[in-house]
Design an enzyme around this catalytic site. Structure first.
Site, PDB file in Angstrom:
ATOM      1  N   ARG A 127       0.877  -1.128  -0.105  1.00 33.51           N
ATOM      2  CA  ARG A 127       0.016  -0.171   0.039  1.00 33.51           C
ATOM      3  C   ARG A 127       0.743   1.201   0.120  1.00 33.51           C
ATOM      4  O   ARG A 127       0.195   2.343   0.048  1.00 33.51           O
ATOM      5  CB  ARG A 127      -0.927   0.145   1.299  1.00 33.51           C
ATOM      6  CG  ARG A 127      -2.144  -0.941   1.283  1.00 33.51           C
ATOM      7  CD  ARG A 127      -2.931  -1.067   2.589  1.00 33.51           C
ATOM      8  NE  ARG A 127      -3.652  -2.193   2.514  1.00 33.51           N
ATOM      9  CZ  ARG A 127      -4.901  -1.973   1.879  1.00 33.51           C
ATOM     10  NH1 ARG A 127      -5.556  -0.982   1.440  1.00 33.51           N
ATOM     11  NH2 ARG A 127      -5.685  -3.268   2.027  1.00 33.51           N
ATOM     12  N   CYS A 151      -2.334  -6.481   3.266  1.00 32.06           N
ATOM     13  CA  CYS A 151      -3.023  -7.470   3.925  1.00 32.06           C
ATOM     14  C   CYS A 151      -4.376  -7.492   3.939  1.00 32.06           C
ATOM     15  O   CYS A 151      -5.033  -6.242   3.835  1.00 32.06           O
ATOM     16  CB  CYS A 151      -2.606  -7.632   5.642  1.00 32.06           C
ATOM     17  SG  CYS A 151      -0.791  -7.921   5.777  1.00 32.06           S
ATOM     18  N   ASP A 341      -2.118  -3.967  15.759  1.00 28.84           N
ATOM     19  CA  ASP A 341      -1.398  -5.261  15.444  1.00 28.84           C
ATOM     20  C   ASP A 341      -0.815  -6.098  16.758  1.00 28.84           C
ATOM     21  O   ASP A 341       0.107  -7.071  16.450  1.00 28.84           O
ATOM     22  CB  ASP A 341       0.112  -4.331  14.549  1.00 28.84           C
ATOM     23  CG  ASP A 341      -0.180  -4.082  13.382  1.00 28.84           C
ATOM     24  OD1 ASP A 341      -1.227  -4.447  12.662  1.00 28.84           O
ATOM     25  OD2 ASP A 341       0.621  -3.011  12.862  1.00 28.84           O
ATOM     26  N   VAL A 363     -10.039  -0.799  15.106  1.00 28.01           N
ATOM     27  CA  VAL A 363      -9.271   0.162  13.997  1.00 28.01           C
ATOM     28  C   VAL A 363      -9.571  -0.593  12.827  1.00 28.01           C
ATOM     29  O   VAL A 363     -10.100   0.166  11.895  1.00 28.01           O
ATOM     30  CB  VAL A 363      -7.904   0.011  14.509  1.00 28.01           C
ATOM     31  CG1 VAL A 363      -7.175   0.480  13.249  1.00 28.01           C
ATOM     32  CG2 VAL A 363      -7.610   0.605  15.886  1.00 28.01           C
TER      33      VAL A 363
END
Length: 469
Positions: A127, A151, A341, A363
């Protein structure tokens, strides 16, 4: 074709695309196979090194486009995302060399337009291309952006990015190929307020505003440590940037920027992942290079869950002290909250905690897909697609959120699983390492997008495994 058959075809294409992404990612960093066979039930013990953060290193490489002299980036991790950005920069004429391990020299003196097809081919699983826009508009007056990959953890629309670029005076044209962005009248400072403190959109504004004429005020900005490190890099280059309370950043544009020399901030996502690996396997891991300040929120949750840690000058030791782990409630959020994460590896550890743990994901809207494989391995996890109300919550409820309820402890047993994304993939690894029996984990290459030399590190920690083609 009936709807069910169309669905099967779509799923098959997606599976093949994911496998190709994994294979290519692994090849970029010399991974010898795409499947790891793990014989679990053995505690991980030893030392691992973490170098520069994936979420900073790739953005710092893009920032080098803004300079008129070469930049030097240190502590660069050997991950496939760095390789992708290196090749994209080279496609634009930037000379990328590595005089020694972990060091990149980026020389933009010959920057030029690249062929769209080449950029599209290189950027398929990244990205990062959207962040090339500002620097390319300043250097070339034009940016061509292909469809974005990355992802598969939910929608990550680029509207925030495009709206910010328009605010600077850019013209955005969409076509079947992708997006063409131009700045016929140059770029000027703007007053921008983000609907959400997006890390990517904040980076976009920073990389664009530093050479736009006038002053830019950015409200509701992300303030992650990697953002602060990027600001430090830009200031070294000659940018004028200051931050104020309440997520406000001011950038005063300058005409010229020079190259930088900078050591990237450590990868706090990797550090937290190894910490969770120590917890779920009953192990003891010293994460060299980890720093306390950037991990404070994680460390609090780690301690509440029953893990122990010890902060040293050159890293942090994480270990399972014995006895039962404790159930916790976690709410992911932007910094300084609990990182999204961090939750995936931690959930694996929470399968071994006594009682009911709840993880509220606020998120991303589709980040609990990886739990299906954990359930197959014996975990008791229920995902609530619309989230859960709670009187004790601190993070405001969001429309896209989900919740995972983990009841434990439940012994994990071996299974054959396919890695769905970067963080979920590492979670599968540590679940297999904790499980009794022999597991096969495929799509291994996806982990190399953000974890440097993870196979070698597993060997150093005493894991029992083999890698197969």
């Amino acid at each position: 074709m009936p709807a069910t058959e169309r669905s099967k075809v779509v799923d098959s294409i997606a599976t093949n695309d994911l496998a190709n992404d994994a294979r290519k990612a692994g090849e970029r960093v010399g991974l010898t196979g795409d499947t790891i066979v793990i014989r679990g039930g053995k505690p991980l013990r030893g030392t691992v090194d973490v170098r520069g953060a994936k979420n900073l290193a790739t953005k710092a490489m893009v920032a080098a486009l803004l300079g008129e002299t070469p930049s030097i980036l240190q502590d660069v991790p050997a991950i496939s995302d760095v390789q992708i950005v290196s090749r994209m920069l080279e496609a634009y004429g930037v000379a990328v060399t590595s005089p020694e391990d972990g060091v990149l020299v980026l020389d933009p003196v010959n920057v030029a337009r690249a062929h769209f097809a080449e950029i599209d081919a290189l950027a398929g699983s990244s990205r990062i291309p959207i962040l090339f826009c500002g620097p390319l508009l300043h250097s070339l007056g034009e940016a061509l952006i292909p469809d974005l990959g990355g992802c598969r953890i939910g929608d990550r629309p680029i509207d925030f990015h495009l709206d910010a670029l328009r605010a600077f005076g850019a013209v955005v044209d969409k076509s079947y190929e992708g997006i063409r962005i131009t700045a016929p009248d140059g770029l000027s400072g703007a007053n921008i307020e983000l609907p959400y403190p997006s890390v990517g959109a904040t980076e976009q504004v920073l990389l664009t505003a530093v050479r736009a004429s006038g002053v830019t005020e950015l409200k509701n900005a992300a303030i992650e440590p990697e953002i602060m490190d990027l600001i430090a890099i830009l200031q070294k280059m000659g940018a004028i940037i200051w931050t104020e309370p309440n997520r406000t950043i001011f950038i005063e544009g300058v005409e010229h920027l020079k190259g930088y020399t900078h050591r990237a901030i450590f990868d706090r996502n990797e550090a937290a992942s190894w910490a969770s690996a120590a917890l779920v396997t009953g192990g003891d891991i010293f994460v060299k290079g980890a720093k306390q300040l950037e991990l404070m929120t994680f460390l609090n949750v780690y301690r509440k869950a029953g893990g122990e840690f010890e902060v040293a000058e050159d890293g942090i030791r994480f270990w399972h002290p014995g006895g039962a782990l404790k159930a916790v409630q976690v709410e992911t959020d932007v910094h300084p909250g609990f990182m999204t994460d961090w939750q995936q590896p931690l959930i694996v550890a929470l399968t071994q905690a006594e009682g009911i743990s709840t993880v509220h994901e606020t998120v991303y809207e589709n980040r609990f897909g990886f739990t299906e494989a954990l359930v197959e391995m014996g975990a008791n996890i229920v995902v609530h697609q619309d989230g859960l109300e709670s009187l004790t919550r601190r993070v405001p409820r969001r429309k896209l959120e989900q919740a995972a309820v983990i009841t434990g402890p439940t012994p994990l047993h071996a299974a054959d699983v396919r890695i769905p994304d970067l963080r979920g993939g590492f979670s599968y690894l540590i679940a297999a390492l904790a499980a009794e029996g022999t597991s096969r984990v495929s799509n291994l290459g996806l982990i190399s997008r953000g974890y440097e030399h993870f196979v070698d590190k597993l060997t150093d920690l005493g894991a029992d495994f083999t890698v197969e083609a």
